[in-house]
Design an enzyme around this catalytic site. Structure first.
Site, PDB file in Angstrom:
ATOM      1  N   ARG A 185       0.937  -1.259  -0.110  1.00  0.00           N
ATOM      2  CA  ARG A 185      -0.096  -0.184  -0.025  1.00  0.00           C
ATOM      3  C   ARG A 185       0.793   1.371  -0.173  1.00  0.00           C
ATOM      4  NH1 ARG A 185      -2.073  -3.347  -1.424  1.00  0.00           N
ATOM      5  NH2 ARG A 185      -4.064  -4.611  -0.341  1.00  0.00           N
ATOM      6  N   SER A 246     -10.514   0.297   5.076  1.00  0.00           N
ATOM      7  CA  SER A 246      -9.779  -0.099   6.363  1.00  0.00           C
ATOM      8  C   SER A 246      -9.202   1.059   6.867  1.00  0.00           C
ATOM      9  CB  SER A 246      -8.786  -1.098   5.809  1.00  0.00           C
ATOM     10  OG  SER A 246      -9.390  -2.520   5.379  1.00  0.00           O
ATOM     11  N   GLU A 319      -4.593   3.539   8.096  1.00  0.00           N
ATOM     12  CA  GLU A 319      -4.107   3.260   6.597  1.00  0.00           C
ATOM     13  C   GLU A 319      -4.346   4.492   5.891  1.00  0.00           C
ATOM     14  OE1 GLU A 319      -4.205  -0.073   4.664  1.00  0.00           O
ATOM     15  OE2 GLU A 319      -4.053   1.305   2.795  1.00  0.00           O
TER      16      GLU A 319
HETATM   17  C1  FAD Z   1     -15.143   0.782   1.280  1.00  0.00           C
HETATM   18  C2  FAD Z   1     -13.638   0.887   0.878  1.00  0.00           C
HETATM   19  C3  FAD Z   1     -12.957  -0.230   0.535  1.00  0.00           C
HETATM   20  C4  FAD Z   1     -11.849  -0.156   0.300  1.00  0.00           C
HETATM   21  N1  FAD Z   1     -11.051  -1.313  -0.089  1.00  0.00           N
HETATM   22  C5  FAD Z   1      -9.676  -1.320  -0.519  1.00  0.00           C
HETATM   23  C6  FAD Z   1      -8.999  -2.462  -0.732  1.00  0.00           C
HETATM   24  O1  FAD Z   1      -9.454  -3.723  -0.704  1.00  0.00           O
HETATM   25  N2  FAD Z   1      -7.723  -2.327  -0.953  1.00  0.00           N
HETATM   26  C7  FAD Z   1      -7.209  -1.303  -1.175  1.00  0.00           C
HETATM   27  O2  FAD Z   1      -5.894  -1.030  -1.274  1.00  0.00           O
HETATM   28  N3  FAD Z   1      -7.667   0.132  -0.805  1.00  0.00           N
HETATM   29  C8  FAD Z   1      -9.112  -0.259  -0.471  1.00  0.00           C
HETATM   30  N4  FAD Z   1      -9.780   1.090   0.021  1.00  0.00           N
HETATM   31  C9  FAD Z   1      -8.905   2.211   0.026  1.00  0.00           C
HETATM   32  C10 FAD Z   1      -8.977   3.165  -1.372  1.00  0.00           C
HETATM   33  O3  FAD Z   1     -10.206   2.684  -2.227  1.00  0.00           O
HETATM   34  C11 FAD Z   1      -7.491   2.986  -2.074  1.00  0.00           C
HETATM   35  O4  FAD Z   1      -6.661   3.448  -1.601  1.00  0.00           O
HETATM   36  C12 FAD Z   1      -8.022   3.629  -3.564  1.00  0.00           C
HETATM   37  O5  FAD Z   1      -6.868   3.170  -4.603  1.00  0.00           O
HETATM   38  C13 FAD Z   1      -7.607   5.228  -3.597  1.00  0.00           C
HETATM   39  O6  FAD Z   1      -8.166   5.755  -4.532  1.00  0.00           O
HETATM   40  P1  FAD Z   1      -8.935   7.373  -4.522  1.00  0.00           P
HETATM   41  O7  FAD Z   1      -8.836   7.740  -6.123  1.00  0.00           O
HETATM   42  O8  FAD Z   1      -9.971   7.297  -3.964  1.00  0.00           O
HETATM   43  O9  FAD Z   1      -7.953   8.190  -4.090  1.00  0.00           O
HETATM   44  P2  FAD Z   1      -7.918   9.558  -3.168  1.00  0.00           P
HETATM   45  O10 FAD Z   1      -8.461   9.034  -1.858  1.00  0.00           O
HETATM   46  O11 FAD Z   1      -8.715  10.654  -3.892  1.00  0.00           O
HETATM   47  O12 FAD Z   1      -6.518   9.923  -2.907  1.00  0.00           O
HETATM   48  C14 FAD Z   1      -5.697   9.189  -2.103  1.00  0.00           C
HETATM   49  C15 FAD Z   1      -4.051   9.884  -2.220  1.00  0.00           C
HETATM   50  O13 FAD Z   1      -3.528   9.550  -3.497  1.00  0.00           O
HETATM   51  C16 FAD Z   1      -3.411  11.013  -4.296  1.00  0.00           C
HETATM   52  N5  FAD Z   1      -4.067  11.058  -5.625  1.00  0.00           N
HETATM   53  C17 FAD Z   1      -5.016  10.617  -6.013  1.00  0.00           C
HETATM   54  N6  FAD Z   1      -4.923  10.484  -7.275  1.00  0.00           N
HETATM   55  C18 FAD Z   1      -3.676  10.961  -7.775  1.00  0.00           C
HETATM   56  C19 FAD Z   1      -3.050  11.333  -9.038  1.00  0.00           C
HETATM   57  N7  FAD Z   1      -3.794  11.275 -10.420  1.00  0.00           N
HETATM   58  N8  FAD Z   1      -1.803  12.054  -9.035  1.00  0.00           N
HETATM   59  C20 FAD Z   1      -1.116  12.013  -7.978  1.00  0.00           C
HETATM   60  N9  FAD Z   1      -1.864  11.750  -6.492  1.00  0.00           N
HETATM   61  C21 FAD Z   1      -3.004  11.242  -6.522  1.00  0.00           C
HETATM   62  C22 FAD Z   1      -3.950  11.868  -3.447  1.00  0.00           C
HETATM   63  O14 FAD Z   1      -3.635  13.260  -3.436  1.00  0.00           O
HETATM   64  C23 FAD Z   1      -4.084  11.129  -1.995  1.00  0.00           C
HETATM   65  O15 FAD Z   1      -2.867  11.642  -1.283  1.00  0.00           O
HETATM   66  C24 FAD Z   1     -10.846   1.100   0.163  1.00  0.00           C
HETATM   67  C25 FAD Z   1     -11.775   2.158   0.425  1.00  0.00           C
HETATM   68  C26 FAD Z   1     -13.298   2.110   0.770  1.00  0.00           C
HETATM   69  C27 FAD Z   1     -13.909   3.331   1.227  1.00  0.00           C
END
Ligand code: FAD
Length: 330
Positions: A185, A246, A319
């Site tokens: 992660r 998580s 996390e």
């Molecule tokens: C119900 C639920 C279930 C989940 N299950 C999992 C799972 O099974 N496995 C897992 O790994 N994660 C899980 N997650 C966490 C999350 O889904 C992941 O970490 C996901 O990849 C985050 O993507 P996001 O676009 O929402 O990022 P955001 O939350 O929007 O951003 C996260 C970080 O990345 C940066 N960022 C985003 N896009 C860019 C870009 N284009 N360039 C540079 N920086 C960027 C942001 O600035 C921030 O620092 C879960 C979350 C929820 C709510």
């Protein structure tokens, strides 16, 4: 911040409107968080590049927001520019009927604002194997690439070929996955945005523009079955209410959810936030936008950490990333 020198109308030249004081809660899966000082939506990679370059030239710190599924945004909000990434083009360069030599596997291209789950579902429908673990993953391709998202034994690092990145120096570079220093992660990009333990503020960090995945041809029926299994498992085991996913990283050799449940914390609540009764590693906000504050979430995180430390001597590590202005960096 040198707001007085900003020409907020300049991005209109490339079709981007800068808004001020926009609540970020609706843009996150937890549905909490204060306002962005400046807020802009980008629909194309060209807009994303031009907006980031404009912000840098104006000395205006920025933060890219994807699905908002891995961030807890403070009640005070984010100073600087929040860029809501809606660049969602996807291309699958493969026909399932084709035979690809082993060294010439099909490519899948996705812009960084594309839904990771949507991309994974499309690859499964195209009988391509490698992303079926992601069919129910919240968030965007960009967030997944930064975080090395993973589930069901798979992770971004397994199939990412390269990512197109607008670097902190302003150059655009196709960076091979091997150079992203992937770990559990985490990645070189995540470290650049502040890492896991400290609060993240808007800054001048690298931006993921798009990603290329390299997949293999798979058996269509087996892929569909695996995707269905993953979807149903998630529906069965994870709450549907607004959440951060998580909350804590699993400590070595154990599960955060098991420890929280064993500590009797299921259902524990602070303000509008509670420990899910379905999955103890999930903190939920059943009231949605307006139902809870980021301060409630932090208070419950600290309470859970304290009780688990007292009962089992294990220090749980969040996390989720803490974003914005906090009284003290968590
Ligand atoms: C119900 C639920 C279930 C989940 N299950 C999992 C799972 O099974 N496995 C897992 O790994 N994660 C899980 N997650 C966490 C999350 O889904 C992941 O970490 C996901 O990849 C985050 O993507 P996001 O676009 O929402 O990022 P955001 O939350 O929007 O951003 C996260 C970080 O990345 C940066 N960022 C985003 N896009 C860019 C870009 N284009 N360039 C540079 N920086 C960027 C942001 O600035 C921030 O620092 C879960 C979350 C929820 C709510």
């Amino acid at each position: 911040m040198q707001t007085t020198l900003l020409d907020l109308n300049a991005p209109e030249r490339f079709g981007v409107e800068i808004q001020t004081d926009i609540s970020l809660a609706p843009y996150t899966t937890m549905k909490v968080g204060g306002p962005a000082e400046y807020f802009a939506v980008v629909q194309t990679v060209d807009q994303l590049i031009r907006l980031v370059r404009w912000a840098r030239a104006a000395d205006l710190p920025y933060l890219v927001l994807g699905g908002g599924s891995n961030v807890l945004i403070s009640d005070a909000g984010v100073r600087g520019l929040v860029i809501y990434n809606r660049c969602r083009q996807v291309r699958i360069d493969a026909a399932p009927c084709c035979v690809f030599p082993l060294d010439d596997r099909p490519f899948v291209f996705a812009e960084s604002g594309a839904s990771m789950a949507g991309l994974a579902r499309r690859t499964v429908s195209a009988a391509l194997s490698g992303l079926e673990w992601a069919v129910s993953l919240p968030g965007t391709v960009g967030g997944a690439v930064v975080n090395n998202a993973g589930a069901y034994g798979g992770a971004v690092q397994d199939n990412l070929y390269d990512a197109l990145i607008l670097g902190a120096d302003g150059d655009i570079e196709e960076v091979p996955a091997a150079q992203l220093a992937y770990g559990y992660r985490t990645s070189r990009l995540k470290a650049a945005t502040g890492g896991r333990l400290t609060a993240i503020h808007a800054g001048f960090g690298p931006v993921v523009l798009s990603a290329n995945f390299r997949l293999t041809l798979g058996d269509p029926a087996a892929l569909q079955a695996q995707a269905q299994h993953n979807l149903q498992h998630r529906r069965r085991t994870q709450p549907v209410e607004a959440s951060l996913g998580s909350t804590f990283v699993n400590p070595p050799g154990d599960h955060a959810g098991r420890l929280i449940e064993a500590a009797g914390l299921k259902g524990a609540a602070v303000g509008g936030v509670q420990v899910s009764r379905q999955h103890a590693n999930f903190l939920i906000n059943p009231g949605g936008v307006g139902g809870a504050t980021a301060a409630d979430v932090v208070a419950l995180i600290k309470y859970v950490q304290q009780v688990v430390a007292q009962r089992f001597g294990v220090q749980l590590t969040p996390e989720v990333q803490f974003v914005g202005e906090w009284e003290s960096d968590e």
